[in-house]
Write an enzyme that holds these catalytic residues in place. Structure first.
Site, PDB file in Angstrom:
ATOM      1  N   CYS A 134      32.758  39.484  37.501  1.00 51.61           N
ATOM      2  CA  CYS A 134      31.990  38.242  36.897  1.00 51.61           C
ATOM      3  C   CYS A 134      31.775  37.241  38.240  1.00 51.61           C
ATOM      4  O   CYS A 134      32.435  36.532  38.566  1.00 51.61           O
ATOM      5  CB  CYS A 134      32.876  37.838  36.001  1.00 51.61           C
ATOM      6  SG  CYS A 134      31.832  36.112  35.301  1.00 51.61           S
ATOM      7  N   CYS A 137      31.756  33.590  37.426  1.00 45.51           N
ATOM      8  CA  CYS A 137      33.203  33.045  37.063  1.00 45.51           C
ATOM      9  C   CYS A 137      33.955  33.048  38.400  1.00 45.51           C
ATOM     10  O   CYS A 137      34.580  32.165  38.384  1.00 45.51           O
ATOM     11  CB  CYS A 137      34.142  33.923  36.095  1.00 45.51           C
ATOM     12  SG  CYS A 137      33.243  34.644  34.880  1.00 45.51           S
ATOM     13  N   ASP A 138      34.037  33.956  39.528  1.00 45.72           N
ATOM     14  CA  ASP A 138      34.670  34.046  40.587  1.00 45.72           C
ATOM     15  C   ASP A 138      34.200  33.642  41.760  1.00 45.72           C
ATOM     16  O   ASP A 138      34.648  33.645  42.978  1.00 45.72           O
ATOM     17  CB  ASP A 138      35.505  35.163  40.509  1.00 45.72           C
ATOM     18  CG  ASP A 138      36.004  35.597  39.201  1.00 45.72           C
ATOM     19  OD1 ASP A 138      36.746  34.510  38.527  1.00 45.72           O
ATOM     20  OD2 ASP A 138      36.277  36.662  38.813  1.00 45.72           O
TER      21      ASP A 138
END
Ligand code: NAP
Length: 308
Positions: A134, A137-138
């Site tokens: 992701c 997300c990261d």
């Protein structure tokens, strides 16, 4: 035991659209959100191909809007996952989070799909410390660093573009000499200065030390030699698998776990159980096709209930 007319499993565009239609048909639907609240849209950035948003819309915002719309229409959204089901007789019985049971007259399975991983050495060890599926997300953890994205689909291209705006350099590792991503995404990737595409390149191993990932070992299929691409973060975008396992004792599925539905309708092999969205879609897998399938499932659920 609690009994509902329409239970919807999944909280992506298929689940919320099914809920919106079911609520307006007075089926008083209850959604069980599943583990990934909002589904895959929450892991993407801007969505440019969902009609109605001329400037595009952030994926998380789009699905949050769907949720708000469902709630305004009276849909009950519960956090929880289906852990077991019994479709042998009506009402159907479903177990939530390995404990409470609930009965439902109709069930709409809209549990979507989850990211696949490659299964290469080092991957498990460094998941969470350099390996991710992701980018949104990261990605932030790799600001000004070099990273790799694996895959040649729309997700890989979207991830590479997103990361290129914050990372020093993005290596896009593509196993063939073509990408399957849409042309517009490919063109954007090719025109971004800090994205390097490694064609005909197969990931072999994820390398690292006690601080996390240090590189990606790849096979250059042109030369037959293995090389190491030094990177801090590796984002895998190699497709998805359907979240259908819990329904496998009852619903017909293909060899990859996609629920088989009746020619273009959301009907499964069990009357009263419907499937919508990526869990039953081998071909299209778009937010808009998932929403459309959710709409059809709710209409069919309503028709079915009228026959009881
Ligand atoms: P995908 O289209 O299935 O692409 C997966 C990619 O991973 C392919 O390039 C595939 O290579 C590669 N791959 C698979 N296994 C691999 C392995 N073992 N080693 C190396 N590479 C491997 O998946 P996706 O990109 O997640 O897209 C899924 C669907 O969602 C598509 O229909 C896509 O259009 C849609 N989507 C749409 C948007 C959007 O419209 N904004 C955004 C994201 C996704 P091969 O090509 O060689 O098989």
């Amino acid at each position: 035991m609690e009994r509902v007319k329409c239970l919807i499993a999944g909280s992506g565009p298929a689940g919320y659209t099914a809920a919106i239609y079911a609520a307006r048909a007075n089926l008083k639907p209850v959604i069980y959100s599943g583990m990934e609240l909002g589904g895959q849209l929450t892991t993407t950035t801007v969505i440019e191909n969902f009609p109605g948003f001329p400037e595009g819309i952030d994926g998380t915002l789009l699905v949050e809007n769907m949720k708000s719309q469902a709630e305004r229409l009276g849909v009950e959204i519960r956090i929880g996952s289906i852990t077991k089901c019994d479709f042998s007789e009506r009402p159907f019985r479903l177990q939530i989070d390995n404990s409470a049971e609930i009965e439902a007259d109709t069930v709409i399975v809209a549990t979507g799909a989850s990211a696949k991983f490659l299964g290469i050495p080092g991957e498990q060890k460094f998941r969470g410390s350099g390996v991710s599926a992701c980018a949104t997300c990261d990605g932030f953890f790799y600001r000004k660093r070099d990273v790799a994205v694996i895959g040649g689909g729309d997700t890989a291209c979207g991830d590479a573009l997103y990361l290129s705006s914050m990372c020093n350099k993005v290596h896009l590792v593509v196993r063939r000499d073509v990408m399957r991503a849409s042309k517009v995404m490919q063109e954007r990737v090719m025109s971004r200065d800090n994205i390097e595409v490694h064609w005909l390149t197969q990931p072999e191993e994820i390398l690292g030390d006690e601080n996390g990932v240090t590189g990606l070992k790849v096979l250059d299929k042109k030369s037959g030699e293995s090389n190491i691409i030094p990177v801090w973060g590796i984002f895998e975008a190699v497709g998805h698998h359907p979240n259908s396992e819990v329904f496998s004792p009852w619903l017909k599925m293909d060899e990859n776990g996609y629920i088989i539905t009746e020619n273009g309708s959301p009907k499964t092999n069990i009357e009263g159980v419907f499937a919508a969205g990526d869990v039953a879609d081998v071909h299209y897998k778009q937010a808009i096709t998932a929403a459309a399938a959710g709409c059809k499932a709710a209409i069919e659920a309503d028709r079915y209930l009228q026959t009881l």
